[in-house]
Design an enzyme around this catalytic site. Structure first.
Site, mmCIF file in Angstrom:
data_model
loop_
_atom_site.group_PDB
_atom_site.id
_atom_site.type_symbol
_atom_site.label_atom_id
_atom_site.label_comp_id
_atom_site.label_asym_id
_atom_site.label_seq_id
_atom_site.Cartn_x
_atom_site.Cartn_y
_atom_site.Cartn_z
ATOM 1 N N GLU A 1 -3.014 29.109 57.916
ATOM 2 C CA GLU A 1 -3.981 28.016 57.995
ATOM 3 C C GLU A 1 -4.982 28.193 59.146
ATOM 4 O O GLU A 1 -4.626 28.541 60.261
ATOM 5 C CB GLU A 1 -3.263 26.659 58.161
ATOM 6 N N ASP B 1 8.392 23.596 53.614
ATOM 7 C CA ASP B 1 7.458 23.877 54.706
ATOM 8 C C ASP B 1 8.109 23.526 56.038
ATOM 9 O O ASP B 1 7.424 23.158 56.995
ATOM 10 C CB ASP B 1 6.178 23.059 54.503
ATOM 11 N N ASP C 1 5.829 27.552 51.626
ATOM 12 C CA ASP C 1 4.746 27.953 52.519
ATOM 13 C C ASP C 1 5.253 29.024 53.493
ATOM 14 O O ASP C 1 6.459 29.172 53.718
ATOM 15 C CB ASP C 1 4.244 26.735 53.311
ATOM 16 N N ASN C 2 4.333 29.802 54.074
ATOM 17 C CA ASN C 2 4.622 30.715 55.186
ATOM 18 C C ASN C 2 5.594 31.838 54.880
ATOM 19 O O ASN C 2 6.339 32.273 55.771
ATOM 20 C CB ASN C 2 5.181 29.924 56.386
ATOM 21 N N LYS D 1 11.635 28.007 58.852
ATOM 22 C CA LYS D 1 11.605 29.091 57.846
ATOM 23 C C LYS D 1 12.994 29.660 57.583
ATOM 24 O O LYS D 1 13.261 30.132 56.498
ATOM 25 C CB LYS D 1 10.626 30.175 58.293
#
Ligand SMILES: C[C@H](C[C@H]1O[C@@H](n2cnc3c(N)ncnc32)[C@H](O)[C@@H]1O)NC(=O)c1cc(-c2ccc(F)cc2)cc(O)c1O
Ligand SMILES: [Mg+2]
Length: 214
Positions: free
Chosen positions: A199, A141, A169-170, A144
């Site tokens: 989120e 997380d 994530d993401n 990226k």
């Protein structure tokens, strides 16, 4: 001088959450992000998916990349069995300070070690510094564009074993396209995409789970 968003989040936790209650710390942060200021925690929707994967894996060794304020750290640590080794890496020292206080408010300071530094420097030190041989569960997380170089670093350092689970994530927003392409085209990973939303918003996002096949 003006406070930072992590400092305002910490104040909200100290004001609204019951000391020693991880659930109330999680709720206080989600409330703050929904009603006061958006912040880049994994959030409640993706957080529930994170919870289900951690529970399913029931890991003995855990690594989180990108502690930020410790929201996902608290979500993970509250689910771990006693004796689990949990390390989280964060290179912004101001965030480390806030995260340690939020984790302590939840009463989980003995369950996790928050290490200040960058993943690229610290991953190769995991064995010597923390006596870790392999990680059962890794939550990505952080920046990226670090997801791909760091999964390659895990492979090179022999930190993955058959069945190690990585959860990223993401992968849609902000996105990690090179990472997705790598794990989805590699014969060494079995992958599953969990669709969700960024989120606290309606923007599309999701988590990618990748199981190392050895
Ligand atoms: C990167 C951040 C999270 C934290 O990671 C630490 N960090 C970094 N690189 C390293 C390293 N190499 N080693 C250790 N720590 C490291 C940093 O200092 C941040 O505290 N997360 C995000 O940027 C993030 C952003 C968004 C987002 C989405 C839509 C928008 F319009 C705007 C932002 C959503 C998310 O869900 C995120 O997770
Ligand atoms: Mg994130």
């Amino acid at each position: 001088t003006r406070s930072t968003r992590p400092q305002r989040m910490l104040k909200a936790v100290q004001k609204n959450a019951t000391k020693g209650s991880p659930e109330s710390v999680i709720s206080a942060i989600d409330y703050f992000c929904k009603h006061s200021e958006w912040a880049m925690n994994v959030g409640d929707e993706k957080g529930s998916i994170l919870d289900s994967v951690v529970t399913e894996v029931n890991p003995s060794t855990v690594l989180e990349l990108g502690t930020y304020c410790g929201y996902s750290t608290v979500r993970i640590a509250r689910l771990l069995s006693p004796g689990t080794k949990f390390i989280t890496l964060e290179f912004n020292p101001a965030n480390v300070t806030v995260a340690r206080q939020i984790i302590a408010h939840a009463g989980l300071q003995d369950k996790v070690t928050v290490v200040e530094g960058s993943s690229g420097d610290l991953i190769p030190q995991m064995k010597e510094r923390f006596g870790i041989t392999t990680f059962d569960f890794i939550f990505l997380d952080h920046w990226k564009d670090r997801y791909l170089p760091d999964i390659k670093l895990f492979e090179e350092c022999g930190l993955l074993r058959k069945g190690s689970v990585l959860l990223a994530d993401n992968v849609i927003c902000p996105g990690a396209p090179e990472y997705l392409e790598y794990v989805r085209n590699s014969p060494r990973y079995e992958n599953r995409y969990y669709p969700a939303h960024l989120e606290y918003t309606k923007v599309e996002d999701g988590l990618e789970k990748s199981v190392f096949l050895g």
